[in-house]
Design a protein around this motif. Structure first.
Motif, PDB file in Angstrom:
ATOM      1  N   LEU C  25      15.372   4.404  -1.311  1.00  0.00           N
ATOM      2  CA  LEU C  25      15.550   4.915  -2.674  1.00  0.00           C
ATOM      3  C   LEU C  25      14.481   5.957  -3.003  1.00  0.00           C
ATOM      4  N   LYS C  38      19.527   5.344  -8.962  1.00  0.00           N
ATOM      5  CA  LYS C  38      18.491   4.993  -9.945  1.00  0.00           C
ATOM      6  C   LYS C  38      17.768   3.729  -9.530  1.00  0.00           C
ATOM      7  N   GLU C  39      16.525   3.601  -9.989  1.00  0.00           N
ATOM      8  CA  GLU C  39      15.830   2.327  -9.807  1.00  0.00           C
ATOM      9  C   GLU C  39      15.891   1.539 -11.107  1.00  0.00           C
ATOM     10  N   GLY C  40      16.746   0.522 -11.114  1.00  0.00           N
ATOM     11  CA  GLY C  40      16.819  -0.342 -12.295  1.00  0.00           C
ATOM     12  C   GLY C  40      15.929  -1.552 -12.134  1.00  0.00           C
ATOM     13  N   CYS C  41      15.648  -1.917 -10.875  1.00  0.00           N
ATOM     14  CA  CYS C  41      14.852  -3.126 -10.653  1.00  0.00           C
ATOM     15  C   CYS C  41      13.965  -3.022  -9.415  1.00  0.00           C
ATOM     16  N   GLY C  42      14.453  -2.329  -8.394  1.00  0.00           N
ATOM     17  CA  GLY C  42      13.679  -2.233  -7.158  1.00  0.00           C
ATOM     18  C   GLY C  42      13.709  -3.485  -6.317  1.00  0.00           C
ATOM     19  N   GLY C  44      16.899  -5.338  -5.654  1.00  0.00           N
ATOM     20  CA  GLY C  44      18.240  -5.733  -5.221  1.00  0.00           C
ATOM     21  C   GLY C  44      19.102  -6.387  -6.277  1.00  0.00           C
ATOM     22  N   ASP C  45      18.603  -6.461  -7.505  1.00  0.00           N
ATOM     23  CA  ASP C  45      19.313  -7.242  -8.513  1.00  0.00           C
ATOM     24  C   ASP C  45      20.300  -6.459  -9.373  1.00  0.00           C
ATOM     25  N   CYS C  46      20.197  -5.131  -9.410  1.00  0.00           N
ATOM     26  CA  CYS C  46      20.982  -4.402 -10.414  1.00  0.00           C
ATOM     27  C   CYS C  46      22.013  -3.437  -9.846  1.00  0.00           C
ATOM     28  N   GLY C  47      21.861  -3.035  -8.588  1.00  0.00           N
ATOM     29  CA  GLY C  47      22.851  -2.168  -7.959  1.00  0.00           C
ATOM     30  C   GLY C  47      22.806  -0.708  -8.374  1.00  0.00           C
ATOM     31  N   ALA C  48      21.877  -0.322  -9.237  1.00  0.00           N
ATOM     32  CA  ALA C  48      21.825   1.075  -9.703  1.00  0.00           C
ATOM     33  C   ALA C  48      21.467   2.036  -8.581  1.00  0.00           C
ATOM     34  N   CYS C  49      20.905   1.499  -7.512  1.00  0.00           N
ATOM     35  CA  CYS C  49      20.440   2.329  -6.397  1.00  0.00           C
ATOM     36  C   CYS C  49      21.441   2.332  -5.252  1.00  0.00           C
ATOM     37  N   CYS C  59      21.833  -1.706  -1.220  1.00  0.00           N
ATOM     38  CA  CYS C  59      20.877  -1.275  -2.246  1.00  0.00           C
ATOM     39  C   CYS C  59      19.834  -0.434  -1.529  1.00  0.00           C
ATOM     40  N   CYS C  61      17.095   0.389  -2.502  1.00  0.00           N
ATOM     41  CA  CYS C  61      15.740  -0.118  -2.751  1.00  0.00           C
ATOM     42  C   CYS C  61      15.380  -1.216  -1.764  1.00  0.00           C
TER      43      CYS C  61
HETATM   44  S1  FES Z   1      17.134  -0.713  -8.001  1.00  0.00           S
HETATM   45 FE1  FES Z   1      18.142  -2.460  -8.704  1.00  0.00          FE
HETATM   46  S2  FES Z   1      19.199  -3.012  -6.923  1.00  0.00           S
HETATM   47 FE2  FES Z   1      18.004  -1.414  -6.212  1.00  0.00          FE
END
Ligand code: FES
Ligand code: FAD
Ligand code: FES
Lengths: 287, 756, 156
Positions: C25, C38-42, C44-49, C59, C61
């Motif tokens: 990422l 995008k980095e929503g969490c870094g 693996g929890d949000c999938g934005a990446c 992911c 990240c």
């Molecule tokens: S930034 Fe949230 S899953 Fe990778």
């Protein structure tokens, strides 16, 4: 930190043995990279095992299945023979994380990460799976239940790593199942879980059973009393009640952000009953 | 201006653009990855900023030793509270914000910032944080609202004496504010009642859960001028706050708002932004400071946890004779008035003769709270609507009929004071009663709940520029942040006024140096207030356009009217002239007086109160306590839905957040006062597979204070779900649910009480 | 220090050097200028990446840049065919499937991966297929509908 991507298991074992600092195997990285991000682990060496020949293969043999340590969980569900033989194991492995995590995570990593809540571990233990371990000195095989020894702790020695997980051949009239409890429908870590594997005789009587609980102690628990509660029965209501009681009795859980002692103890029994029903039906039993 | 002339929605309903579902101007950028959010920008030579945070819930900061960190190669600045001299001039609220950004002498919660660094890369910055040595003296802490209000509780601030009591208390406490609302005589009312029900409720703390973490890119020059690119719900407010806190002139700090990845109230005041600016000032280089997800949970502004008592009395015929509630909310470690806001909203849906609400606001060792979509109202509605449901059942009346009988209407004196104009509570209830959802059969272990919700809606300061381009198109500069498609709605309003197509009009978010002050996008004011200002700005532009046409034709402007996107000459003398289009007038602007523009500056008051009724079907597993939403319907008054898809989106999004709150979202604090679940894996917001489609029904009861009848629609949808879902679980299980969220362990435990 | 890596991103050959512990990422965003993920969490929890790596949704990240040698990566920036939007992108706009839009790149990648594997998914399959992507704005309603509409169009 150094990053190595050896192409043979021997070379990987050599790297791990030689490293003086903190060395980590990298499979899918879905635990390791999270811990690195949080600063919980700071490796000096990472040995990526994904380029090792055969490590990404699922092999079917007369004796069962050999699943390479770098096989991502999504590939398990894409293998029809494996899914047919061990639906409980494949379902358990496919409960891990999301589709994104599925594309990377491995059962070996799930096991070696040694979380009490690891989803594939109870199912593997119930199935009677073994792991192949290699080191610079040679290789050995142990039962899955003998790998984790505590939270984040395994019986692997320095320089050792898992090369494959072996599932036995499926016995006729047998079936397995895995259920976990999570508050949401996805993207949660098991609050409590249960795997059941049963074999039946021609009349539908349970002849053998393995019942394993997850997330209710520091490691997954193989509950012998729970198995005895249903062996010799056709999973009638009385047997199920005994099974549930044995499972609740075996729990040694803690209170934490994911659940309470009281809740885990009670729901362990509920899940055991429900998982047993599925396993029994899969084995061809009729209630 | 008479009401009718201001409000054509009341007299004619022939919109051409308003009410259609056009594509938003930022759509393509957002589906192709081009749109720039807070963390997506870069400046030459930028450094990475990171923050060191307290691991303790409450501790004296005895000493901070930064000497080793400063010496690390690659570290360009290290700051502590010593770098923030007090420029607040006695403004206690600003001082609290400053102290929240960087602890001064005391860490007040787990995660409170104590120092920050700027370094050439993240690895160096992380190393530097480890080299900062902070000596703490740990103090006793309190995180629960009821405990904080006990006399023996550890006191957070020696200067807080309860406000709002008739006599000033003799000792400092955590109870920062007392409030009372209502009218009539509740004691007499309860005596009249045939049935009185009292209940106590609790709700846990939740977070807005926006997917984009806070991020600021700041650059301060040695000459005192500064710029900042930041994700915020109000860049003018951030500009003003940062300027005050850092002692900068507001005119020299230019703030550009990034696209915003969600806020819901959580990006309404500053956290890391002053730190980014201070680091940049000290390092003399641009600094980018982006929070991690863990920091977002631990250190930004979640909503209050609460404890609420409600008592309602009614006659057998279904008339509520008296209603009373006491609401206790914690606002985190600094004073707030969330309980007061909750007390105002609690009974707002009903027409009550005798009503009283009491509010107690408290401070605890948790992060400073921020607004969260209709802040304070969902918890109050949860407590009140459950009690309403219980009273209705106790007197043998259908809860929906009971609500209809007691619903507020035009002319009702609200429980918080004002008298209502035309409102939508009655119509949403009638619509719910007639909705097919109410009649659908329920399966095993299922229950249905319905509940109402209210929100004030805000207006506030807004200004808009409308400019006609030389080629006859139109640009709009707006200063309110677009959180969910408002640029489209604003362009629609201007297109509607000018009589041109939507595609001829484009709106952008102007930076703080290009437009006058605008309040932030909160209180559901974004589309309401900005469209109102934009309509006035467009009308001012039309005045200019008519003048220019008059000049071209050499006739008086009074003989020119504007319709269908063109100037039309009127009257017997000029009626036969060919109309002049916007394009034709624009082409000659240079010869007729220069650029053509319209401006408007307003305080858009009377945003029009908003009501909703929700219906939820829930299945609860009696053996595990787990609840799943099976069907959900939102019915809400929008005044006028400018862009129906975006209105539906607000309804659905608010409902989903409320459902998450009702079922599983909560801050879990350990005995040590530390937050245990600062990650999405354990702070459980609904995932896609947790929800069904969310049906919506938009009602349009025009707001007389907006030219098109628009009301704010953004917030009310989070108010009823806690109540609707908990009533559904109550109906599914037979046990009244009084503690939110209804996590499986909590529900399973409640079922035990029934068995006994 | 640092590893030298050659890989293919959106059909282009790219080369970069990154620290051993840097995640894909950050490589995409900070080294290759591709800030669509995008980095929503870094964690693996949000999938934005979300990106597609050798045909599998991951992911970014949770992947090291160092692992990328010889790998093929698809990101949101490569989804449209020149000026022509992918049907999923078009239906997301038309169906108002985005509000703030920060989750959108991740959802589009996940939906693309889903439809490649299963061109005719049920509502439930869509919901579980997208469960690794968090959206806080929409309640998912219009996202699921947009995926259904795009799938229908793509099936022809
Ligand atoms: S930034 Fe949230 S899953 Fe990778
Ligand atoms: C968002 C998210 C959701 C998750 N959800 C779940 C869930 O629902 N259920 C669940 O059980 N887990 C879950 N996890 C945890 C994780 O995904 C699993 O444990 C996964 O199976 C780990 O496999 P991996 O290959 O990614 O392991 P890695 O991260 O590569 O390795 C994990 C650990 O095991 C060691 N290791 C890996 N392979 C070997 C080997 N062959 N020999 C010796 N040591 C080895 C590594 O050094 C490391 O310490 C989740 C993680 C994330 C990020
Ligand atoms: S649109 Fe905002 S998070 Fe999905």
């Amino acid at each position: 930190m150094r990053y190595e991507m050896p192409t043979t298991a021997k070379a990987a074992a050599g790297l791990l043995a030689k490293e003086k600092g903190r060395a980590f195997v990298l499979a899918g990285g879905t635990d390791l990279l999270v811990k690195m991000k949080a600063g919980v682990v700071e490796p000096d060496l990472i040995v990526d095992i994904k380029a090792i020949k055969g490590m990404k293969d699922i092999k079917k043999s007369a004796g069962g299945f050999v699943i390479g340590a770098a096989v991502p969980c999504v590939a398990l569900s894409e293998n029809a023979a494996l899914t047919k033989a061990w639906p409980g194991v494949v379902e358990a492995a496919n409960l891990i994380g999301s589709k994104q995590v599925q594309g990377r995570c491995t059962m070996s990593g799930n096991l070696c990460n040694a979380s009490p809540a690891a989803d594939s571990v109870p199912a593997l233990i119930a199935a009677g799976a073994k792991v192949s371990i290699i080191s610079a000195k040679g290789s050995r095989k142990v039962a899955v239940e003998d790998v984790t020894t505590g939270v984040g702790r395994t019986s692997l020695k320095k320089g050792e790593f898992v090369t494959a997980i072996e599932l036995p051949a499926k016995k006729p009239k047998s079936g397995d199942a895995y259920l976990r409890f999570i508050p949401r429908t996805e993207m949660d870590i098991a609050v409590v879980s249960c795997a059941v594997n049963v074999s039946l005789d021609a009349k539908g009587m349970i002849t053998k059973a393995r019942v394993v609980l997850g997330a209710v102690a520091i490691t997954a628990l193989l509950v012998k009393d729970a198995a005895s509660a249903i062996v010799g029965t056709k999973l009638d209501d009385a047997a199920k009640a005994k099974l549930a009681a044995a499972c609740s009795a075996a729990c040694k859980p803690i209170d934490d952000k994911r659940g309470t002692v009281e809740f885990r103890t009670e729901v362990a029994g509920v899940l055991a009953r429900r998982a047993a029903e599925i396993a029994y039906a899969r084995a061809g039993g009729k209630q | 201006m008479s009401l009718d002339s201001m409000n054509p929605a009341l007299v004619e309903k022939h919109f051409k653009v308003i009410g259609t579902r056009v594509a938003r101007p930022d759509g393509v950028d957002k589906v192709t990855g081009r749109a720039r959010y807070g963390a997506d920008a870069a400046m030459p030579g930028q450094l990475v900023g990171l923050v060191l945070r307290s691991p303790h819930a409450h501790a004296q900061i005895v000493k901070i030793d930064i000497s080793k960190a400063v010496k690390l190669a690659g570290v360009k600045a290290v700051i502590t509270s010593a770098d923030f001299p007090d420029h607040t001039q006695g403004d206690r609220g600003m001082m609290d914000i400053l102290e929240n950004c960087m602890a001064r002498g005391k860490a007040l919660y787990d995660g409170h910032a104590v120092a920050a660094v700027a370094a050439i890369d993240a690895a160096t910055a992380r190393k530097a944080l480890k080299l900062i040595n902070v000596t703490y003296k740990i103090l006793p802490h309190v995180t629960d609202v009821d405990e904080a209000l006990q006399i023996h509780a550890p006191v957070l601030h020696p200067h807080i004496y309860t406000e709002g009591l008739s006599e000033k208390p003799t000792a400092a406490s955590n109870w920062n504010k007392h409030g009372e609302y209502g009218h009539g005589d509740v004691d007499a009312g309860f005596k009249e009642a045939d049935m009185v029900i009292s209940r106590s409720y609790k709700t846990e703390q939740t977070h807005q859960g926006y997917i984009e973490p806070h991020s600021a890119l700041a650059s301060v020059s040695p000459d005192g001028s500064a710029e900042m690119f930041v994700c915020t719900q109000g860049h003018f407010v951030y500009r003003n706050q940062c300027a005050t806190l850092l002692g900068l002139d507001a005119n020299k700090l230019r703030v550009t708002a990034s696209e915003i990845g969600g806020g819901f109230g959580g990006k309404t005041h500053v956290w890391a932004e002053p730190l980014a600016l201070a680091l940049s000032r000290k390092a003399n280089r641009p600094v980018k400071l982006t929070m991690s997800r863990e920091e977002v949970f631990r250190c930004t502004g979640p909503t209050s946890s609460t404890s609420i008592d409600v008592k309602i009395g009614a006659k057998k015929d279904g008339t509520i004779t008296a209603a009373w509630a006491e609401l206790r909310y914690q606002g985190g470690c600094f004073p707030s008035n969330w309980a007061e806001l909750g007390a105002m909203t609690a009974f707002a849906c009903y027409d009550l003769k005798n009503v009283k609400t009491v509010s107690k606001d408290a401070v605890v060792n948790r992060p400073k709270t921020a607004a969260y979509r209709a802040p304070s109202a969902p918890m109050a509605a949860f407590a009140v609507e459950n009690t309403i449901d219980e009273v209705a059942k106790a007197i043998g009346m259908d809860p929906i009929d009971f609500r209809i009988k007691n619903a507020a209407k035009q002319g009702t004196k609200s429980s918080y004071g004002p008298v209502y104009g035309p409102i939508g509570i009655g119509p949403t209830l009638e619509a719910a009663k007639n909705h097919p959802h109410m009649k659908a059969p329920l399966g095993k272990n299922m229950g249905r709940g319905m509940a109402c919700g209210f929100w004030f809606n805000f207006g506030g300061q807004t200004c808009v520029d409308v400019n006609v381009t030389p080629d006859g198109n139109v640009t709009i500069a707006q200063g309110t942040i677009d959180v969910g498609g408002s640029r489209a709605s604003i362009a629609m309003a201007v297109a509607e006024e000018l009589g041109v197509t939507y595609n001829q009009v484009r709106s952008i978010i102007a930076d703080t140096s290009s437009l006058g002050h605008n309040d932030m996008t909160d209180g559901s004011r974004g589309t309401f207030s900005t469209s109102k200002a934009a309509i006035f700005a467009a009308r001012n532009a039309i005045t200019v356009l008519r003048d220019r046409a008059a000049k071209i034709w050499e006739i008086p402007a009074s003989e020119v009217e504007w319709r269908d996107g063109a100037a039309h000459a009127k009257g017997v003398n000029h009626g036969n002239r060919t109309p002049l289009s916007l394009k034709e007038i624009a082409a000659q602007a240079g010869q007729t007086g220069g650029p053509i523009a319209g401006h408007a500056e307003t305080v858009a008051d009377n945003a029009g109160v908003s009501f909703a009724t929700h219906i939820a079907d829930v299945e609860t597993d009696p053996e595990t306590g787990r609840s799943l939403i099976k069907r959900y319907t939102v019915i809400q008054d929008a005044g006028k839905a400018m862009h129906p898809s975006y209105v539906e989106g607000q309804y659905q999004g608010g409902a989903a957040q409320g459902i998450g709150w009702a079922l599983n979202e909560e801050y879990v604090y350990g005995k040590d006062g530390r937050l245990q679940n600062a990650a999405f894996l354990d702070y459980r917001i609904p995932v896609c597979s947790d929800l069904p489609f969310i049906d919506t029904q938009i009602l349009e009861i025009p707001n007389p204070n907006h030219p098109y009848g628009v009301r704010g629609v953004g917030e009310t949808s989070i108010v009823p779900p806690l109540a609707a879902v908990s009533i559904a679980v109550t109906n599914a299980t037979g046990v009244r649910q009084t503690h939110i969220p209804m996590s499986p362990p909590r529900v399973l435990k409640s079922l035990k009480t029934k068995k006994k | 220090m640092g590893v030298h890596v050659r890989s293919t991103v959106n059909g282009d050959a790219v080369e970069f050097t990154c620290p051993e512990d840097e995640v894909l990422l950050d490589v995409l965003r900070n080294r290759l200028g591709l800030t669509g993920a995008k980095e929503g969490c870094g964690t693996g929890d949000c999938g934005a990446c979300s990106v597609i790596l050798d045909g599998r949704l991951v992911c970014s990240c949770l992947v090291l840049g160092a692992e990328m040698d010889g790998k093929v990566v698809e990101t949101i920036e490569g989804m449209a065919d020149g000026a022509k939007l992918h049907p999923l992108q078009q239906h997301f706009i038309d169906g108002a499937a985005l509000q703030c839009g920060v989750c959108t790149p991740g959802f589009l990648m996940a939906a693309d991966a889903l439809l490649r594997k299963n061109p005719d998914p049920t509502e439930e399959e869509i919901r579980f297929g997208l469960a690794g992507n968090l959206c806080r704005c929409t309640g998912y309603d219009k996202i699921v509908r947009a995926v259904q509409a795009a799938a229908k169009e793509m099936r022809g």
